[in-house]
Design an enzyme around this catalytic site. Structure first.
Site, PDB file in Angstrom:
ATOM      1  N   GLY A 124       0.744  -1.177   0.313  1.00  0.00           N
ATOM      2  CA  GLY A 124      -0.238  -0.010   0.090  1.00  0.00           C
ATOM      3  C   GLY A 124       0.593   1.349   0.188  1.00  0.00           C
ATOM      4  CB  THR A 126      -0.709   4.234  -5.129  1.00  0.00           C
ATOM      5  OG1 THR A 126       0.740   4.149  -6.149  1.00  0.00           O
ATOM      6  CG2 THR A 126      -2.023   5.368  -5.862  1.00  0.00           C
ATOM      7  CB  THR A 158      -2.083  -5.701  -7.478  1.00  0.00           C
ATOM      8  OG1 THR A 158      -1.934  -4.252  -8.177  1.00  0.00           O
ATOM      9  CG2 THR A 158      -2.342  -6.891  -7.092  1.00  0.00           C
ATOM     10  CD  GLU A 361       5.790  -2.783  -8.876  1.00  0.00           C
ATOM     11  OE1 GLU A 361       6.745  -1.354  -9.094  1.00  0.00           O
ATOM     12  OE2 GLU A 361       5.591  -3.601  -8.502  1.00  0.00           O
ATOM     13  CB  THR A 363       3.966   7.185 -15.283  1.00  0.00           C
ATOM     14  OG1 THR A 363       4.803   8.620 -14.926  1.00  0.00           O
ATOM     15  CG2 THR A 363       2.818   7.256 -14.596  1.00  0.00           C
TER      16      THR A 363
END
Length: 380
Positions: A124, A126, A158, A361, A363
């Site tokens: 966790g 973002t 995810t 992961e 940009t």
């Protein structure tokens, strides 16, 4: 520097490829339509040793190198990108933070099941208002007796809401300009796993936003040193970028495979469309791009395995491989023509799955920033 995988690596790669073709390929469309993580297959991958590849045997791992993990992710992703990201995140974002920064007690408690694929861990970092700007952490952890109370939100996490999720490692502010990492066990009071969002792709991969509302954890939940959360997680992302590059190589290779086969079998104007230079040259260019992406990825893995600095190599591999994958899906869909626009076509699913590779992961813009700074440019 020899970037050619060893015979042992190649034998392992063939084993994973055979597994993917036998256990994943017949069900990929079904899982994509259902939008649900196939947990039995995750356990089967664990039985094959894929989740434990880069971890020492003392913690239940296989004692392998990072290149082996990349080969596994590439082969799984070549058949099913959703399952590929589940493996990549389960290893790199789930188990690795505990292995690298956890205490022996934390390792004993969580690692054995994580590295065997019995459970999954999530990462966790973002937040709704802090994606690329990961230092702008609004989630806060406040000391409370012998533990901590955590409040905040995390986004696009995810493996955070699967039936086998065991932990979520996350960052939280613990002071001014101070970010610390914590392990939050799944099911903790105050941890709210929000409904799964609708996604463009990766339909069979588990993704949720999280809310932490007075979520209390014990003092033993702190992961690593106080204030080291951001720097520690940033190093985790360097590994993850190589893994995502490998996933992208699998996607691009699949596009090349499908395009080549279709160009040979699809007939138009009296023969196979592969005889036309427009198609043949597009496939040739795609082959070159896939080879370059693979070489950059293997080089980054080699740098890590050789204990060389690899942040720059990881950013280059991630940037080039993911942009190659997105372009590969466009080329493959164009070669397939109208059939490529149909959901029954494998390239249609790859087209949907690929875009996130340029975002997760870090940009493409962040990779260019890392590369530019690595070249000594004072870019901001």
């Amino acid at each position: 520097m020899d970037l050619q995988p060893s015979e042992e690596h190649l034998a392992f790669q063939r084993t994973v490829r055979e597994f993917a073709m036998a256990e994943l390929a017949p069900h990929t469309e079904e899982w994509d339509l259902a939008g649900c993580l196939p947990v039995p297959v995750i356990h089967a991958m664990g039985d094959l040793g894929l989740f434990g590849l880069p971890f020492p045997e003392e913690w239940g791992g296989g004692g392998g190198d990072f290149l082996s993990l990349c080969l596994a992710i590439e082969e799984i992703g070549r058949v099913d990108q959703s399952v590929g990201i589940t493996l990549s995140a389960g290893v790199g974002l789930g188990a690795t933070p505990v292995f690298r920064y956890g205490s022996d007690e934390q390792r004993r408690r969580w690692l054995p099941d994580l590295v065997r694929g019995r459970t999954l861990g999530a990462f966790g970092l973002t937040e709704p208002d802090g994606g690329s700007d990961a230092q702008a952490t609004r989630t806060r952890a406040t000391p409370d007796g012998d533990g901590w109370v955590i409040n905040g939100e995390k986004a696009f996490i995810t493996n955070s809401g699967t039936p086998i999720t065991s932990i979520i490692t996350l960052t939280a502010a613990t002071g001014t300009q101070q970010v610390t990492a914590f392990i939050v066990p799944a099911g903790s009071p105050g941890l709210v796993v929000e409904p799964a969002p609708r996604k463009l792709g990766w339909h069979a991969s588990d993704t949720h936003n999280l809310a932490l509302v007075d979520c209390r954890v014990g003092g033993d939940a702190q992961l690593g040193e106080t204030g080291a959360g951001f720097s520690n997680f940033r190093s985790i992302l360097d590994d993850g970028r190589i893994a995502i590059a490998a996933l992208a190589v699998g996607c691009a290779q699949a596009c090349l495979d499908h395009s080549l086969e279709y160009a040979k079998q699809r007939n138009a104007f009296g023969g196979p469309i592969g005889r036309f230079q427009a198609v043949a040259f597009a496939v040739a260019d795609l082959s070159v791009s896939v080879e370059n992406a693979r070489n950059l990825t293997y080089k980054a893995a080699w740098c890590k395995d050789s204990e060389q600095p690899y942040r720059q190599a990881a950013a280059m591999a991630k940037l080039y491989a993911t942009e190659t994958a997105v372009n590969a899906t466009r080329v493959a869909t164009q070669i397939f023509g109208g059939f490529g626009f149909m959901e029954e076509s494998p390239v249609a699913r790859l087209y949907r799955d690929a875009k996130i590779l340029e975002i997760g992961e870090g940009t493409s813009e962040i990779q260019r920033l890392v590369i530019a700074r690595g070249l000594g440019l004072p870019v901001s």
